[in-house]
Design a protein around this motif. Structure first.
Motif, PDB file in Angstrom:
ATOM      1  N   PHE A 162       0.834  -1.198   0.000  1.00 14.26           N
ATOM      2  CA  PHE A 162       0.000   0.000   0.000  1.00 14.26           C
ATOM      3  C   PHE A 162       0.869   1.248   0.000  1.00 14.26           C
ATOM      4  O   PHE A 162       2.090   1.184   0.128  1.00 14.26           O
ATOM      5  CB  PHE A 162      -0.899   0.030   1.247  1.00 14.26           C
ATOM      6  N   GLY A 163       0.205   2.383  -0.108  1.00 17.92           N
ATOM      7  CA  GLY A 163       0.862   3.648   0.179  1.00 17.92           C
ATOM      8  C   GLY A 163       0.825   3.881   1.675  1.00 17.92           C
ATOM      9  O   GLY A 163      -0.254   3.972   2.273  1.00 17.92           O
ATOM     10  N   VAL A 164       1.974   3.947   2.311  1.00 14.20           N
ATOM     11  CA  VAL A 164       2.064   4.053   3.765  1.00 14.20           C
ATOM     12  C   VAL A 164       2.344   5.500   4.144  1.00 14.20           C
ATOM     13  O   VAL A 164       3.241   6.139   3.586  1.00 14.20           O
ATOM     14  CB  VAL A 164       3.175   3.127   4.309  1.00 14.20           C
ATOM     15  N   VAL A 165       1.559   6.018   5.105  1.00 15.33           N
ATOM     16  CA  VAL A 165       1.691   7.418   5.495  1.00 15.33           C
ATOM     17  C   VAL A 165       2.048   7.526   6.970  1.00 15.33           C
ATOM     18  O   VAL A 165       1.779   6.621   7.764  1.00 15.33           O
ATOM     19  CB  VAL A 165       0.390   8.211   5.223  1.00 15.33           C
ATOM     20  N   GLU A 177       5.082   6.976   1.599  1.00 20.94           N
ATOM     21  CA  GLU A 177       5.880   6.031   0.817  1.00 20.94           C
ATOM     22  C   GLU A 177       4.955   5.078   0.069  1.00 20.94           C
ATOM     23  O   GLU A 177       4.062   4.490   0.659  1.00 20.94           O
ATOM     24  CB  GLU A 177       6.804   5.219   1.733  1.00 20.94           C
ATOM     25  N   GLU A 178       5.189   4.951  -1.204  1.00 25.58           N
ATOM     26  CA  GLU A 178       4.389   4.040  -2.014  1.00 25.58           C
ATOM     27  C   GLU A 178       5.062   2.675  -2.074  1.00 25.58           C
ATOM     28  O   GLU A 178       6.186   2.536  -2.570  1.00 25.58           O
ATOM     29  CB  GLU A 178       4.220   4.611  -3.436  1.00 25.58           C
ATOM     30  N   LYS A 179       4.370   1.667  -1.527  1.00 29.98           N
ATOM     31  CA  LYS A 179       4.863   0.285  -1.504  1.00 29.98           C
ATOM     32  C   LYS A 179       6.304   0.201  -0.980  1.00 29.98           C
ATOM     33  O   LYS A 179       7.223  -0.250  -1.689  1.00 29.98           O
ATOM     34  CB  LYS A 179       4.762  -0.348  -2.893  1.00 29.98           C
ATOM     35  N   PRO A 180       6.542   0.608   0.252  1.00 30.15           N
ATOM     36  CA  PRO A 180       7.905   0.585   0.793  1.00 30.15           C
ATOM     37  C   PRO A 180       8.385  -0.831   1.069  1.00 30.15           C
ATOM     38  O   PRO A 180       7.594  -1.727   1.354  1.00 30.15           O
ATOM     39  CB  PRO A 180       7.763   1.377   2.096  1.00 30.15           C
ATOM     40  N   PHE A 215      -0.741   9.924  -9.884  1.00 30.32           N
ATOM     41  CA  PHE A 215      -1.222  10.882  -8.893  1.00 30.32           C
ATOM     42  C   PHE A 215      -0.538  10.690  -7.540  1.00 30.32           C
ATOM     43  O   PHE A 215      -0.275  11.664  -6.838  1.00 30.32           O
ATOM     44  CB  PHE A 215      -2.740  10.738  -8.732  1.00 30.32           C
ATOM     45  N   VAL A 216      -0.242   9.457  -7.165  1.00 33.72           N
ATOM     46  CA  VAL A 216       0.377   9.210  -5.860  1.00 33.72           C
ATOM     47  C   VAL A 216       1.837   9.642  -5.858  1.00 33.72           C
ATOM     48  O   VAL A 216       2.263  10.481  -5.063  1.00 33.72           O
ATOM     49  CB  VAL A 216       0.238   7.729  -5.458  1.00 33.72           C
ATOM     50  N   THR A 217       2.632   9.068  -6.748  1.00 36.89           N
ATOM     51  CA  THR A 217       4.071   9.337  -6.721  1.00 36.89           C
ATOM     52  C   THR A 217       4.418  10.735  -7.229  1.00 36.89           C
ATOM     53  O   THR A 217       5.354  11.372  -6.723  1.00 36.89           O
ATOM     54  CB  THR A 217       4.832   8.294  -7.553  1.00 36.89           C
ATOM     55  N   ASP A 218       3.676  11.229  -8.216  1.00 40.18           N
ATOM     56  CA  ASP A 218       4.029  12.505  -8.838  1.00 40.18           C
ATOM     57  C   ASP A 218       3.278  13.702  -8.267  1.00 40.18           C
ATOM     58  O   ASP A 218       3.577  14.843  -8.623  1.00 40.18           O
ATOM     59  CB  ASP A 218       3.787  12.433 -10.356  1.00 40.18           C
ATOM     60  N   VAL A 219       2.294  13.445  -7.413  1.00 39.32           N
ATOM     61  CA  VAL A 219       1.574  14.552  -6.781  1.00 39.32           C
ATOM     62  C   VAL A 219       1.674  14.453  -5.262  1.00 39.32           C
ATOM     63  O   VAL A 219       2.286  15.304  -4.604  1.00 39.32           O
ATOM     64  CB  VAL A 219       0.099  14.588  -7.230  1.00 39.32           C
ATOM     65  N   LEU A 220       1.111  13.398  -4.689  1.00 39.15           N
ATOM     66  CA  LEU A 220       1.062  13.306  -3.228  1.00 39.15           C
ATOM     67  C   LEU A 220       2.453  13.239  -2.614  1.00 39.15           C
ATOM     68  O   LEU A 220       2.773  13.981  -1.675  1.00 39.15           O
ATOM     69  CB  LEU A 220       0.239  12.082  -2.815  1.00 39.15           C
ATOM     70  N   ILE A 221       3.289  12.333  -3.136  1.00 37.60           N
ATOM     71  CA  ILE A 221       4.624  12.183  -2.563  1.00 37.60           C
ATOM     72  C   ILE A 221       5.509  13.380  -2.921  1.00 37.60           C
ATOM     73  O   ILE A 221       6.252  13.896  -2.079  1.00 37.60           O
ATOM     74  CB  ILE A 221       5.257  10.864  -3.041  1.00 37.60           C
TER      75      ILE A 221
END
Length: 372
Positions: A162-165, A177-180, A215-221
């Motif tokens: 998952f994406g872990v916050v 972190e996306e799929k750490p 959207f996750v890696t290029d925006v949120l992170i």
């Protein structure tokens, strides 16, 4: 409602194995009578969001058929309604969606023509109930740039997929972190985001210029230390369908009384496309124990701890145990099925044995049933 909805339903996941060959993951049957996307659509409708765009791409025929009429989710209206967007070849672009941000960017005209100040973005592969008004009010109260719905997972669950916050005491996300490889937290992103519409348009246009598509890696992170990104905790049931094991476990959860009551009997309701089918029929010799049997089924044998979807036929002297039987499957006489997922429209010949001994076995038999 002062928000427009976007449901991301175009992705594929190799961990679904044979199950994703026929359909997109948001079209996977869940809980006997639902499709996975029904939960996000119902949440939008129950939150009084009047305009919703569904972005589809991979293997979308089954999903498009399911969404062919918007009336089931109360989106049949003169203003607003349900919009279905697939990749389109234009004079400026001939690419498929290259990521979630690119999918929204390719349909940015939809966002530009709307008047609602906010956008609710939801994944189409999660099973949950949520009042989006509450997360929107939270977003406004926090004066956030982006709000991410989060879920605290049990300590024994592997969250590395998952994406872990991580959040501070004010619920602002300090790390994402996306799929750490090694997770530093058990709090994950639940795939629901709130953002101001004009800001989303600006971010999507900038990402497209920089060839950034996710959207996750290029925006949120990427923006986590620049934008005010807050987390909103989900305390109720939530499940993500991203693997065969997830899909099996989620359906088996519906055999639990509390989960079944939560989705079937408690308001707000979950809506789905309705088929005109008779009630399930239990003939002499049927023996049902802790199972979910859908309409149109005909049962002649023993079914235990299993979920049977619509129009399943179970022959005589069969044993169905700890299994999921998808729509319109035919199971011949004297057949044993245990720890399996039987694909839709499959035909299991009489006197056969299927058992998932080292995990869940996916059974996909395309036998011509009328020639058996």
């Amino acid at each position: 409602m002062k928000a427009v909805g976007i449901i991301l339903a175009g992705g594929n996941n190799n961990r679904m194995g044979e199950l994703s060959r026929k359909r997109a993951i948001p079209a996977m049957p869940v809980g006997g009578s639902f499709r996975c996307i029904d939960f996000a659509l119902s949440n939008m409708s129950n939150s009084h969001i009047q305009t919703v765009a569904v972005l589809t791409q991979y293997n979308a025929r089954s999903l498009n058929e399911h969404l062919s009429s918007s009336k089931w989710w109360d989106f049949g209206r003169k203003q607003g309604g349900l919009y279905l967007f697939t990749p389109t070849v234009t004079a400026d672009n001939s690419d498929w969606y290259r990521g979630t941000a690119d999918a929204m960017y390719q349909n940015i005209d939809f966002l530009k023509k709307r008047h609602e100040p906010y956008v609710i973005i939801s994944s189409g592969d999660c099973v949950y109930k949520m009042d989006y008004n509450e997360i929107l009010d939270y977003h406004i109260a926090k004066k956030a740039d982006i709000t991410v719905a989060c879920k605290d997972m049990p300590v024994d669950v592997d969250v590395s997929r998952f994406g872990v916050v991580r959040m501070n005491e004010d619920s602002r996300i300090t790390d994402f972190e996306e799929k750490p490889l090694v997770a530093q937290s058990n709090t994950i992103s639940a795939g629901v985001y709130v953002i101001r519409r004009r800001q989303l348009i600006e971010i999507l246009e900038r990402s497209a210029q920089e060839n950034r598509f996710d959207f996750v890696t290029d925006v949120l992170i990427r923006y986590r230390n620049i934008k005010k990104i807050y987390g909103y905790k989900i305390k109720e049931y939530w499940s993500n369908i991203a693997s065969v094991e997830d899909y099996f476990r989620t359906n088996m959860d519906f055999l639990k009384n509390d989960v079944r009551n939560y989705f079937f009997r408690q308001d707000p309701k979950i809506y789905s496309k309705v088929d005109d089918l008779p009630p399930a029929k239990y003939n002499v010799g049927s023996d049902i124990n802790n199972s979910l049997i859908s309409s149109g089924c005909i049962i002649n044998s023993r079914v235990e701890n299993s979920v049977l979807f619509k129009k399943v036929f179970v022959g005589k002297n069969c044993v169905i145990k700890n299994s999921i039987i998808l729509n319109d499957a035919y199971i011949g006489d004297n057949t044993h099925v245990e720890n399996c997922i039987v694909e839709s429209h499959g035909t299991l010949k009489a006197n056969t044995y299927y058992c998932g001994e080292n995990g869940i076995l996916i059974v996909s038999e395309d036998n011509e049933r009328y020639m058996i």
